[in-house]
Write a protein that holds these residues in place. Structure first.
Motif, PDB file in Angstrom:
ATOM      1  N   ALA A  95      33.531  46.347  33.710  1.00  0.00           N
ATOM      2  CA  ALA A  95      33.510  45.670  35.013  1.00  0.00           C
ATOM      3  C   ALA A  95      32.918  46.590  36.078  1.00  0.00           C
ATOM      4  O   ALA A  95      33.225  47.783  36.126  1.00  0.00           O
ATOM      5  N   ALA A  96      32.060  46.028  36.919  1.00  0.00           N
ATOM      6  CA  ALA A  96      31.358  46.840  37.927  1.00  0.00           C
ATOM      7  C   ALA A  96      32.310  47.355  38.992  1.00  0.00           C
ATOM      8  O   ALA A  96      32.270  48.524  39.368  1.00  0.00           O
ATOM      9  N   ALA A  97      33.147  46.471  39.505  1.00  0.00           N
ATOM     10  CA  ALA A  97      34.083  46.851  40.560  1.00  0.00           C
ATOM     11  C   ALA A  97      35.356  46.037  40.406  1.00  0.00           C
ATOM     12  O   ALA A  97      35.301  44.812  40.267  1.00  0.00           O
ATOM     13  N   VAL A  98      36.490  46.720  40.423  1.00  0.00           N
ATOM     14  CA  VAL A  98      37.783  46.044  40.292  1.00  0.00           C
ATOM     15  C   VAL A  98      38.641  46.414  41.500  1.00  0.00           C
ATOM     16  O   VAL A  98      39.018  47.567  41.672  1.00  0.00           O
ATOM     17  N   LYS A  99      38.920  45.423  42.340  1.00  0.00           N
ATOM     18  CA  LYS A  99      39.791  45.635  43.501  1.00  0.00           C
ATOM     19  C   LYS A  99      41.166  45.049  43.203  1.00  0.00           C
ATOM     20  O   LYS A  99      41.299  44.088  42.436  1.00  0.00           O
ATOM     21  N   LEU A 100      42.177  45.628  43.831  1.00  0.00           N
ATOM     22  CA  LEU A 100      43.554  45.201  43.620  1.00  0.00           C
ATOM     23  C   LEU A 100      44.192  44.787  44.925  1.00  0.00           C
ATOM     24  O   LEU A 100      43.887  45.333  45.989  1.00  0.00           O
ATOM     25  N   ALA A 101      45.087  43.808  44.833  1.00  0.00           N
ATOM     26  CA  ALA A 101      45.867  43.398  46.000  1.00  0.00           C
ATOM     27  C   ALA A 101      47.290  43.116  45.542  1.00  0.00           C
ATOM     28  O   ALA A 101      47.512  42.251  44.693  1.00  0.00           O
ATOM     29  N   THR A 102      48.230  43.881  46.084  1.00  0.00           N
ATOM     30  CA  THR A 102      49.637  43.657  45.765  1.00  0.00           C
ATOM     31  C   THR A 102      50.183  42.630  46.745  1.00  0.00           C
ATOM     32  O   THR A 102      50.280  42.900  47.952  1.00  0.00           O
ATOM     33  N   CYS A 103      50.508  41.468  46.238  1.00  0.00           N
ATOM     34  CA  CYS A 103      50.925  40.382  47.128  1.00  0.00           C
ATOM     35  C   CYS A 103      51.693  39.332  46.340  1.00  0.00           C
ATOM     36  O   CYS A 103      51.421  39.088  45.169  1.00  0.00           O
ATOM     37  N   ASP A 104      52.651  38.717  46.998  1.00  0.00           N
ATOM     38  CA  ASP A 104      53.374  37.577  46.452  1.00  0.00           C
ATOM     39  C   ASP A 104      52.611  36.316  46.874  1.00  0.00           C
ATOM     40  O   ASP A 104      52.348  36.122  48.060  1.00  0.00           O
TER      41      ASP A 104
END
Length: 282
Positions: A95-104
């Motif tokens: 994968a070129a770019a993997v962003k994360l978001a911690t959220c309900d």
């Protein structure tokens, strides 16, 4: 007498309308299968993928299957540590770019902010609304959040509302921010994870919440298909996960392992199927 006759007629019309929608759904399935059989449908390969509930289970497995070289991804979940582990696996797969978001997903404003900001950077062409809970997941969460409260004092009413809130509102919070953007671009694909339990009468709040998602998906299909946005409704059978483990029941016949289930879903999405259900059509 006239009131009773009118009520009976209204009920009959509603039942008839329900059958019409079922027939339309199956016609769409048959058309999809015929197009797939004769190679008339081009495979959909996304460039910018968003998956909720990506920290474990089906979400984590699907994320790895979509980690093509060059793919941009946004993984949303509640457990940052597990998200990091899934992201690393996706990067290793190319994968070129993997962003994360911690959220309900129940947090409407936060979800809108995350999704709109990411879409402004990378036009999302595949959104998978995968996050969901069952009654035992909610019970576990309530016990953890009120450690001093005995299990007997946790009301079934609280569990019911918890399931409905996560599964229905959480999906709406996932889908709604990106629908206008996909409509503007006349391009995009939305996948909504329901369940075959949506057709069972004894599944309580879980079945009710998934039945609501069925109607939501079919409504979006009617609304978005004319503007080039595809909506796939996913109705899996029993897929082993932490959520199903909490049920503490023996695995039923035709249970589909998570890795196989994820492959079936990804394949169905790639062929732009209106409905992906298994094991019946696996």
């Amino acid at each position: 007498m006239w009131i009773n006759a009118f009520t009976l007629l209204e009920s009959c019309l509603m039942v008839l309308l329900g059958y019409v929608f079922v027939i339309i759904s199956w016609v769409k399935i048959i058309v999809d299968l015929l197009k797939r059989l004769f190679g008339l449908k081009k495979r959909f390969i996304p460039s910018n993928v968003v998956i909720t509930g990506a920290s474990s289970g089906l979400g984590a497995t699907m994320a790895q299957l979509y980690a093509f070289p060059g793919t941009n991804m946004l993984l949303i979940g509640r457990n940052q540590e597990r998200l990091e582990s899934v992201a690393q696996l996706c990067r290793e797969r190319g994968a070129a770019a993997v962003k994360l978001a911690t959220c309900d997903v129940r947090d409407r404003e936060r979800m809108r902010q995350i999704l709109v900001e990411y879409d402004n950077e990378e036009h999302v062409d595949l959104l998978i609304a995968n996050a969901g809970v069952n009654s035992e997941t909610v019970r576990e969460e309530l016990l953890a959040s009120s450690a001093s409260k005995p299990a007997a004092e946790i009301l079934e009413e609280d569990i019911t509302f918890g399931v409905l809130n996560s599964n229905i509102n959480g999906t709406l919070n996932t889908v709604n921010p990106l629908v206008p953007k996909m409509k503007e671009r006349n391009h995009g694909h939305i996948a909504i994870l329901s369940s075959l339990a949506s057709h069972l009468p004894d599944g309580g709040a879980y079945s009710a919440s998934k039945a609501a998602l069925n109607i939501l998906a079919r409504s979006l299909q009617t609304k978005l298909s004319p503007v080039g946005v595809v909506v796939t409704l996913i109705e899996p059978y029993f897929v082993p996960s932490h959520m199903t483990n909490l049920l503490n029941v023996k695995l039923p016949p035709f249970t589909v392992p998570a890795d196989q289930a994820a492959r079936i879903i990804v394949d169905g999405i790639s062929h732009s199927q209106a409905l992906v259900t298994f094991p019946l059509l696996a």
